[in-house]
Write an enzyme that holds these catalytic residues in place. Structure first.
Site, PDB file in Angstrom:
ATOM      1  N   GLU A 105      62.112  59.887  21.943  1.00 54.26           N
ATOM      2  CA  GLU A 105      62.501  60.203  20.567  1.00 54.26           C
ATOM      3  C   GLU A 105      63.800  61.007  20.494  1.00 54.26           C
ATOM      4  OE1 GLU A 105      59.069  61.843  18.588  1.00 54.26           O
ATOM      5  OE2 GLU A 105      57.970  59.954  18.741  1.00 54.26           O
TER       6      GLU A 105
ATOM      7  N   GLU B 211      54.778  54.393  21.822  1.00 53.03           N
ATOM      8  CA  GLU B 211      53.736  55.134  21.111  1.00 53.03           C
ATOM      9  C   GLU B 211      53.416  54.371  19.841  1.00 53.03           C
ATOM     10  OE1 GLU B 211      54.866  59.152  20.217  1.00 53.03           O
ATOM     11  OE2 GLU B 211      55.551  59.575  22.262  1.00 53.03           O
TER      12      GLU B 211
END
Length: 688
Positions: A301, A420
């Protein structure tokens, strides 16, 4: 890494149409058997069919001399296309399909059989192919002379390997909030220390890959040369070794460092680059000789403070390019190890995808994969703004997200890993999204990702798989997810039937979502109910008869009194709970804002959402762009204690001294109106 065995993968590689077309266009053929078949028979059937899609089952019987590998060729008569296959890899060239064996099912003895399946697309007519050829011989059902094997070209290395690797990683699981925990050690965020037994039990669930997020900040010197602790590298290597020995693909990364110190890269570029490069230099050296089942992800991220997107894209390109150079230059297994690169924020907005594509194009390396994350349509994922159901808008968001990733990457031969996925509401409360609506989300996510050849890795920070008991905290959710790895499951418009406690019991109907399946029957436990007596079915409408509901309701005390399961031709059954209830009620209360809770008699009902408005009708409380507040953050039901809590997060954004009208919406369709006023940190709540 010493002593790590080479593994044979146990899971099928999923065939992606776009990659197959690319391979066919390049004239790439898989190796055939040493001898073509002398005779063969093919049984082809359409197992299920729905609007625009179908599932095919194919059984090959070898009537001639045993073969050690096979390819089966047929031509679709009506423009059908294979979109995904299992127990075989497929390529499409126009209407012609070639299916080839996997590593584990290439041998077919004389009179032996092998089967594979596929999902396909169709429109207009879905006719059966006229003929099939096995290793170049037409399957007539009789034995003939063997034919000469065709000349073949070896499959390419590089990009095809990356695609096959990432698809073989489906399904995947995250070891979240352990080695990535920010604190003294891997138990800092509440999870137990990782054990080999945990890893083995994850593999035993059927997972083929494990993502092991790692945060390095507390284990790296804060001054040059930014050395990484050997002891921590040892621990990471130990856990990676357990996973490899459990026959799992493994992905490791730089995790929460992305926001702890890397986010300041624009203002502190030299330090960030040096720290980042020191970590990857250490990891590349430590895992230089690890098997190819180990993959590296450059950063989790990625995000950058106080910059526009253009600058952020350039910063991320710098990190990804540096990562690539360090790993490749370290040699050994790292020379062609699959490397995973994220988009900015691991987001699939088109600008993010385009920026990563530019980086991948410039690297010109066939062993690169792209990664994104997906936590669903945000209002549904956290239950805010009235999005309590998995509706068309929620579904369209999922489809658009995966479609963009497919079109940008998979269709161009670059595999995509959703490193994810899940629901953000799980971070607050696993009941944030109602059970049935949650199951619909996971069922569809698994199905649609398979259509796009995208691999999913479940985010689990301890809320799903119990890491000491090795059991699922929500077995029903796992059953639905597991079914979605290979097929579709039927669902329904609801998983709840509410019957008033003193009301006359009547027939109740729900709409079945068949999802390409066929309805098989209704069960209570292991007992099959009787159609016409206990229930009726008309098209997609299932009606449960009053007599069966009466039996299930028993003494009609509040709550779930029983359940029935709708069983379909494939996938997981769909549970429908039969619930006895009355109108919920609330009582007046006073208390400090920090601890204020409304006494509530739920009377068997369940809370769906809460509205908050001022007297003039404008939204009150946090996220004041909507009157419907966030479940688990702005309000929280406790069915055992008999309360609905309004936490500090709600009161911190309510005007002092101003009356707020709360409307509580329950799943039965009932509502309760309640009034609250906060003044100087104290709250008064009443029914008027």
């Amino acid at each position: 890494m010493q002593g790590v065995k080479r593994r044979t993968r146990k899971w099928m590689a999923l065939a992606v149409t776009a990659l197959a077309v690319l391979a066919a266009g390049l004239g790439i053929l898989a190796p055939s058997a040493a001898y073509a078949a002398e005779g063969c028979k093919v049984d082809y059937k359409i197992a299920s069919q729905w609007g625009g899609g179908f599932t095919g089952d194919v059984k090959i019987t070898n009537l001639g001399t045993a073969v050690s590998s096979w390819n089966l060729v047929w031509t679709f008569p009506n423009g059908q296309r294979v979109t995904q296959a299992w127990n075989a890899t497929t390529t499409n060239s126009g209407d012609t399909v070639t299916a080839r064996n996997m590593s584990y099912n290439g041998s077919i003895p004389t009179n032996g059989s092998v089967s594979f399946g596929f999902n396909g697309s169709w429109s207009g007519t879905n006719g059966t192919p006229a003929s099939f050829s096995l290793n170049g011989a037409v399957c007539t059902g009789t034995v003939g002379e063997p034919s000469t094997p065709p000349t073949t070209t070896p499959p390419p290395t590089g990009g095809a390997d990356a695609m096959e690797t990432v698809q073989a990683m489906q399904p995947g699981w995250n070891l979240g909030n352990s080695l990535d925990a920010v604190g003294a050690d891997e138990t800092a965020w509440g999870n137990p220390r990782i054990t080999e037994a945990l890893i083995d039990n994850v593999a035993a669930q059927g997972y083929n890959s494990i993502r092991i997020p790692v945060t390095w900040d507390n284990h790296q010197s804060k001054s040059a040369p930014y050395a990484v602790e050997d002891a921590y590298l040892d621990r990471v290597e130990e856990v990676v070794g357990w996973a490899l020995d459990a026959d799992l693909y493994v992905l490791i990364n730089i995790h929460h460092d992305s926001w702890i110190w890397m986010a300041d890269m624009n203002a502190n570029r030299t330090v960030v680059e040096d720290r980042y490069e020191a970590i990857w230099t250490a990891l590349a050296a430590r895992f230089r000789d690890a098997p190819p089942e180990l993959l590296f992800e450059s950063v989790n991220e990625p995000q950058f403070n106080n910059v526009d997107d253009t600058t952020a894209y350039a910063l991320l390109d710098d990190l990804n390019t540096s990562f690539h150079s360090i790993v490749r230059a370290s040699g050994g297994g790292n020379a062609d190890r699959v490397l995973v690169l994220p988009t900015l924020h691991t987001n699939a907005d088109q600008g993010r995808l385009d920026a990563l594509s530019a980086t991948i194009d410039a690297l010109d390396d066939p062993n690169i994969a792209a990664t994104i994350h997906y936590y669903g349509f945000w209002p549904f994922s956290v239950n805010i703004a009235g999005y309590t159901k998995f509706n068309d808008e929620v579904r369209a968001d999922l489809e658009g997200y995966f479609d963009r990733a497919y079109n940008e990457f998979v269709a161009n031969g670059i595999p995509v890993l959703v490193g994810e996925y899940g629901l953000l509401g799980f971070d607050a409360h696993t009941g944030t999204v109602e059970q049935g609506e949650k199951l619909k989300f996971f069922e569809y996510a698994g199905y649609y990702a398979r259509q796009k050849g995208i691999t999913l890795q479940l985010w689990d920070n301890g809320q799903h798989f119990d890491r000491t008991a090795f059991t699922w905290k929500d077995p029903e959710l796992f059953t639905a997810m597991k079914a979605a790895w290979t097929t579709r499951s039927g669902t329904a418009s609801t998983d709840q039937v509410y019957v008033g406690r003193t009301a006359t019991v009547a027939d109740v109907s729900v709409t079945l979502n068949l999802n390409g399946t066929t309805f098989q029957g209704l069960r209570v436990g292991s007992t099959n109910l009787v159609q016409g007596t206990d229930y009726t079915v008309s098209g997609s409408t299932l009606t449960i008869k009053a007599s069966r509901l009466t039996t299930l309701l028993g003494d009609r005390s509040y709550g779930v009194r029983g359940s029935v399961h709708a069983v379909f031709s494939q996938g997981a059954p769909w549970r429908i709970s039969v619930i006895s209830y009355d109108q919920p009620t609330m009582s007046a209360a006073t208390g400090a804002a920090a601890t204020f809770a409304i006494p509530t008699q739920f009377k068997g009902d369940q809370l769906a959402t809460m509205e908050a408005k001022y007297a003039d009708g404008t939204p009150a409380g946090p996220q004041n762009w909507t009157s419907y507040k966030e479940f688990g953050r702005a309000f929280n039901p406790d069915y055992t204690a008999g309360t609905v809590t309004l936490p500090t997060a709600f009161w911190s954004e309510v005007n002092d001294g101003q009356k707020v009208t709360l409307t509580f919406h329950f799943w039965s369709g009932r509502t309760v109106t309640y009034y609250v006023t906060e003044s100087g940190g104290n709250v008064t709540g009443s029914l008027t």
